[in-house]
Enzyme design. Structure first.
Site, PDB file in Angstrom:
ATOM      1  N   LYS A  11       0.226  -2.197  15.376  1.00 55.39           N
ATOM      2  CA  LYS A  11       1.289  -1.491  14.646  1.00 55.39           C
ATOM      3  C   LYS A  11       2.047  -0.494  15.546  1.00 55.39           C
ATOM      4  CE  LYS A  11      -0.900  -1.943  10.089  1.00 55.39           C
ATOM      5  NZ  LYS A  11      -1.315  -1.218   8.863  1.00 55.39           N
ATOM      6  N   TYR A  51       4.975  -7.388   3.328  1.00 57.36           N
ATOM      7  CA  TYR A  51       4.160  -6.516   2.469  1.00 57.36           C
ATOM      8  C   TYR A  51       4.530  -6.649   0.989  1.00 57.36           C
ATOM      9  CZ  TYR A  51       1.784  -4.106   6.315  1.00 57.36           C
ATOM     10  OH  TYR A  51       0.969  -3.795   7.378  1.00 57.36           O
ATOM     11  N   ASN A 114      -2.370   3.227  10.991  1.00 57.59           N
ATOM     12  CA  ASN A 114      -3.767   2.889  11.290  1.00 57.59           C
ATOM     13  C   ASN A 114      -3.908   1.765  12.317  1.00 57.59           C
ATOM     14  OD1 ASN A 114      -3.001   0.820   9.641  1.00 57.59           O
ATOM     15  ND2 ASN A 114      -4.505   1.207   8.031  1.00 57.59           N
ATOM     16  N   HIS A 117      -3.152  -4.348  11.723  1.00 55.48           N
ATOM     17  CA  HIS A 117      -3.243  -5.130  10.494  1.00 55.48           C
ATOM     18  C   HIS A 117      -4.130  -6.330  10.789  1.00 55.48           C
ATOM     19  CE1 HIS A 117      -2.158  -7.610   7.038  1.00 55.48           C
ATOM     20  NE2 HIS A 117      -2.109  -8.599   7.905  1.00 55.48           N
ATOM     21  N   GLU A 128       0.336 -15.709   6.641  1.00 56.85           N
ATOM     22  CA  GLU A 128       0.870 -14.694   7.558  1.00 56.85           C
ATOM     23  C   GLU A 128       1.178 -15.289   8.928  1.00 56.85           C
ATOM     24  OE1 GLU A 128      -2.020 -11.503   7.285  1.00 56.85           O
ATOM     25  OE2 GLU A 128      -1.392 -11.018   5.243  1.00 56.85           O
TER      26      GLU A 128
HETATM   27  P1  IDP Z   1      -5.648  -3.050   5.034  1.00 57.47           P
HETATM   28  O1  IDP Z   1      -4.536  -2.959   6.067  1.00 57.47           O
HETATM   29  O2  IDP Z   1      -6.899  -2.360   5.505  1.00 57.47           O
HETATM   30  O3  IDP Z   1      -5.887  -4.455   4.556  1.00 57.47           O
HETATM   31  P2  IDP Z   1      -4.216  -2.468   2.518  1.00 57.47           P
HETATM   32  O4  IDP Z   1      -4.803  -1.774   1.335  1.00 57.47           O
HETATM   33  O5  IDP Z   1      -3.899  -3.930   2.412  1.00 57.47           O
HETATM   34  O6  IDP Z   1      -5.175  -2.174   3.774  1.00 57.47           O
HETATM   35  O7  IDP Z   1      -2.878  -1.664   2.883  1.00 57.47           O
HETATM   36  C1  IDP Z   1      -1.923  -2.189   3.785  1.00 57.47           C
HETATM   37  C2  IDP Z   1      -1.438  -1.066   4.685  1.00 57.47           C
HETATM   38  O8  IDP Z   1      -0.729  -0.114   3.880  1.00 57.47           O
HETATM   39  C3  IDP Z   1      -2.529  -0.246   5.366  1.00 57.47           C
HETATM   40  O9  IDP Z   1      -3.033  -0.847   6.539  1.00 57.47           O
HETATM   41  C4  IDP Z   1      -1.807   1.049   5.654  1.00 57.47           C
HETATM   42  O10 IDP Z   1      -0.955   0.944   6.806  1.00 57.47           O
HETATM   43  C5  IDP Z   1      -0.932   1.192   4.408  1.00 57.47           C
HETATM   44  N1  IDP Z   1      -1.606   2.004   3.366  1.00 57.47           N
HETATM   45  C6  IDP Z   1      -2.664   1.663   2.589  1.00 57.47           C
HETATM   46  N2  IDP Z   1      -3.001   2.650   1.741  1.00 57.47           N
HETATM   47  C7  IDP Z   1      -2.109   3.647   1.978  1.00 57.47           C
HETATM   48  C8  IDP Z   1      -1.927   4.963   1.414  1.00 57.47           C
HETATM   49  O11 IDP Z   1      -2.658   5.404   0.502  1.00 57.47           O
HETATM   50  N3  IDP Z   1      -0.905   5.700   1.941  1.00 57.47           N
HETATM   51  C9  IDP Z   1      -0.071   5.251   2.934  1.00 57.47           C
HETATM   52  N4  IDP Z   1      -0.216   4.026   3.474  1.00 57.47           N
HETATM   53  C10 IDP Z   1      -1.222   3.241   3.024  1.00 57.47           C
END
Ligand code: IDP
Length: 140
Positions: A11, A51, A114, A117, A128
């Site tokens: 990312k 997304y 984070n 992905h 994807e």
């Molecule tokens: P994952 O990437 O661990 O599968 P998901 O719940 O699918 O997690 O969420 C997709 C992405 O959305 C996350 O990797 C993160 O970048 C973002 N995200 C998830 N939860 C939050 C939040 O509470 N606040 C802001 N961004 C979030």
């Protein structure tokens, strides 16, 4: 255990800090092989489409902003049980909850920024991979 494929994104927070190599090394050390890779700057349309499952969530707008804020590296990874192997080395979505030694624990800045992905199922991995790669771009 069968050799399968998954989809990964390094990312913008990670590319900005020049961590493409460091993240890729952790993926490789976890037994995953990079069989396709390209650095792109996602358009808003690409990020919104990617997304789309999250479009009702409160963070959707910010997530699209973040994912288009700089270059990303999209990758196809191959290995035994690749989806789970990748999810394990990524760590929990929120780096505060991620285990030591995971990519997110090591590098992530926040629950949003984070660093990586990874597909959460083999079916989503196929969708994807098709979203970003032509079959001939994947060299196993
Ligand atoms: P994952 O990437 O661990 O599968 P998901 O719940 O699918 O997690 O969420 C997709 C992405 O959305 C996350 O990797 C993160 O970048 C973002 N995200 C998830 N939860 C939050 C939040 O509470 N606040 C802001 N961004 C979030």
């Amino acid at each position: 255990m069968a050799v399968t494929r998954t989809f990964s994104i390094i990312k913008p927070d990670a590319t900005r800090r020049n961590l493409t190599g460091a993240v890729t090394k952790m993926l490789e050390d976890a037994g995953l092989r990079v069989v396709a890779s390209k650095r792109i700057h996602m358009t808003r349309e690409q990020a919104e489409g990617f997304y789309a499952v999250h479009k009702e969530r409160p963070f959707f707008g910010e997530l699209v902003e973040f994912m288009t804020s700089g270059p990303v590296v999209v990758q196809v990874l191959e290995g035994e049980d690749a989806v789970k192997r990748n999810r394990d080395v990524m760590g929990a979505t929120n780096p505060k909850d991620a285990e030591d030694g995971t990519i997110r624990k090591t590098f992530a800045e926040s629950i949003e920024a984070n660093s990586v992905h990874g597909s959460d199922s083999e079916e989503n991995a196929r969708i994807e991979i098709d979203y970003f790669f032509k079959p001939e771009e994947i060299v196993g």
